[in-house]
Design an enzyme around this catalytic site. Structure first.
Site, short mmCIF file in Angstrom:
data_model
loop_
_atom_site.label_atom_id
_atom_site.label_comp_id
_atom_site.label_asym_id
_atom_site.label_seq_id
_atom_site.Cartn_x
_atom_site.Cartn_y
_atom_site.Cartn_z
CB CYS A 112 -0.93 0.02 1.22
SG CYS A 112 -1.94 -1.45 1.39
CG HIS A 168 -1.28 3.05 4.49
ND1 HIS A 168 -1.25 1.77 4.00
CD2 HIS A 168 -0.59 3.00 5.66
CE1 HIS A 168 -0.61 0.97 4.82
NE2 HIS A 168 -0.19 1.70 5.85
#
Length: 589
Positions: A112, A168
């Site tokens: 991610c 993130h």
């Protein structure tokens, strides 16, 4: 690097824009009633731009800059789209891709944070310090603040910038938050995953908190038990309803789906009862909901007058995780690995501005390429001192030209050295093959170290394993082997290792790795900070880092001492000057 301008597609606009005064709230409600309609049923009339609130009809001219909508799915496997042969139905994605350009040689990163950082900066991980793993919730770490971001560059040329979904990229201090990195508004989560309904996330026992934000504050008011995919879509609709489509907008929609935990509203299971594997069944329902959400985003773009001057880009952030329902078949490996199944992604571009609609692009494209491509399309400037790893690939996509990209550094991770048999000798004295790294040059791909779980996993061939297996990275490699070479064009499934047959090619690629490594910045991967515990922050995950009082006092006293020294120095200089002046007068007299 190719940073040149691109040939700009001629705008196709039918008729004059009609002015329609709309109240934003009512517009959103009316859009929500459409459900899953056919786009054609909207007709062109609905695609015409309404006047902004309080604006006189016909005032203002549309911007030549395109509206940019970047949709990032989370953990979608390479096979998990209808047009790649999936049993999961994705009619919206299939239609958008078929009418646009499918990217069939498109690469992202295996996890991610790395993919998101490379998209937003146009730089490889080795040039931002994020080359190891992901940013953990408890780490005092974020995308380094000296990196210019895509939304910052778009704001410079008049774009309104909005982010909805998963960040993130770190949040330990306020300066790391999306609103401080170029976004006018942010609605979404800061962490890598969490409950789709409660927006609650535990990093470890006792370290749990709430993770839904509106701009810089916890969005308690929005916590109505709405499934995140649907909630994010509603937010996008609200943004589009209230913005003036004559002014350019950048929408970054980073859906949480289809990342674990595997949750979906009941109605989406309807077509997938026949899937025996429960994880695959849940995953299919999540993807069906995501496909519908993207349909509703497209409807909103048409309804509110953006579509004709828009560029929609769709991408997954990494490969699928078979233990959590995803499928990369027939590619090798999975999320978290440098096999093709971890880094080759579903991707396409859909836009009325494309010249070659309905085509397939097999040229090499990487997630770093969006940064220079989108800035050029937006009529922005790329500073010469920004050392980018991305290329402007619009002409490649829109017109079918050759890609300016001939290689991709998939990564060099100096911390990940789990290949115990790796050595400098195995790397011909050029490279230590204990280090996990991967590089692609033209048709050749080289891997060193331990690339990660390396099986080919057919759909539903995995067992019904529980959540404790979802995030584990299986360590598996052939006895003592730490170097692999593949011709990816001829062998996209990585079944025939050619490293023994072509040692000279191996050496060339090892030298290229070594050259890249000389440009790497130090890895940023700090230990966890106990102050990150949400219990200390009102039960919410959020910025916790504050300079210690002692440090502040120390800095103050340092500052005071410095001032004192400067004062004394000035005094001394004045006295010295006076003394010299007196002496010169005496000498002259």
């Amino acid at each position: 690097m190719a940073r040149g301008g691109c040939s700009w597609p001629q705008r196709l606009r039918k008729g004059k824009m009609l002015a329609v005064g709309v109240l934003a709230g009512l517009s959103v409600l009316s859009l929500l009633t459409y459900g899953y309609l056919s786009w054609d049923s909207l007709g062109r009339g609905h695609g015409e731009a309404p006047a902004a609130l309080g604006e006189e009809p016909g005032v203002g001219t549309p911007s030549s800059q395109p509206h940019i909508v970047f949709i990032l799915a989370d953990d979608q496997g390479f096979r998990d789209v209808g047009y790649h042969g999936s049993e999961i139905r994705t009619p919206t994605l299939d239609k958008l891709a078929a009418e646009g350009v499918k990217l069939e040689n498109y690469y992202v990163q295996p996890m991610c944070t790395p993919s998101r950082s490379q998209f937003i900066t146009g730089k490889y991980q080795i040039h931002t310090g994020l080359q190891h793993s992901i940013i953990r919730p408890t780490q005092p770490n974020c995308l380094p603040l000296d990196n210019v971001t895509l939304p910052q560059k778009l704001k410079e040329v008049g774009y309104s910038t909005h982010m909805v979904g998963k960040w993130h990229l770190g949040f330990y201090r306020r300066e790391c938050m999306p609103t401080q990195r170029g976004f006018d508004t942010f609605f979404g989560s800061l962490l890598g995953s969490g409950d789709y309904y409660t927006h609650f996330k535990c990093d470890s026992p006792g370290i749990c908190g709430y993770d839904l934000y509106e701009n810089d504050n916890a969005a308690w008011d929005h916590d109505n038990g709405i499934y995140s995919t649907q909630m994010y879509t509603q937010k996008v609709q609200q943004i589009l309803a209230s913005h003036n489509p004559r002014k350019p907008i950048f929408l970054y929609i980073a859906y949480q789906a289809v990342h674990s935990p595997l949750q979906a509203p009941g109605k989406y299971f309807e077509h997938y009862r026949s899937i025996n594997n429960i994880n695959r069944r849940r995953y299919a329902a999540m993807l069906a909901c995501l496909d519908e959400a993207i349909n509703n985003v497209t409807l909103a773009l048409k309804k509110y007058g953006y579509y004709d001057n828009s560029i929609i880009i769709y991408s997954s952030d990494n490969g699928g995780q078979p233990m959590a329902g995803g499928s990369n078949w027939p590619l090798r490996g999975s999320k978290g690995t440098y096999w093709e199944g971890g880094i080759r992604a579903v991707g396409f571009v859909h836009s009325p501005l494309l010249k070659n609609k309905g085509s397939v692009c097999k040229e090499l494209v990487h997630i770093t390429d969006w940064f220079p491509t989108l800035i050029t399309l937006a009529e922005g400037q790329i500073d010469e001192d920004i050392q980018l790893d991305g290329y402007d690939i619009w002409e490649t996509i829109s017109e079918g030209r050759r890609s300016p990209r001939v290689d991709i550094l998939h990564n060099i991770d100096p911390i990940y050295t789990k290949a115990k048999n790796g050595s400098w000798a195995a790397g011909y004295g050029i490279w230590n093959t204990a280090i996990q790294s991967a590089i692609r040059v033209n048709h050749w791909k080289l891997l060193t170290g331990n690339p990660g779980y390396s099986d080919w996993v057919p759909p539903q061939a995995f067992s019904n394993m529980g959540p404790n297996r979802w995030h584990n990275e299986r360590v598996s490699w052939s006895a003592g082997k730490t170097v692999w070479l593949f011709n990816i064009t001829a062998d996209p499934y990585e079944r025939v290792d050619l490293s023994a047959k072509y040692p000279d090619v191996v050496k060339q690629l090892l030298r290229r790795l070594s050259q890249f490594n000389k440009t790497a910045v130090p890895v940023r991967y700090p230990p966890k900070d106990p102050r990150s515990n949400p219990k200390l922050n009102g039960g919410v995950w959020g910025p916790w880092f504050k300079e210690d009082e002692k440090k502040k006092k120390s800095d103050k006293s340092k500052g005071a001492n410095k001032q004192k020294k400067n004062k004394n120095k000035k005094k001394a200089n004045r006295k010295k000057g006076q003394s010299l002046h007196c002496r010169s007068r005496l000498a002259g007299g």
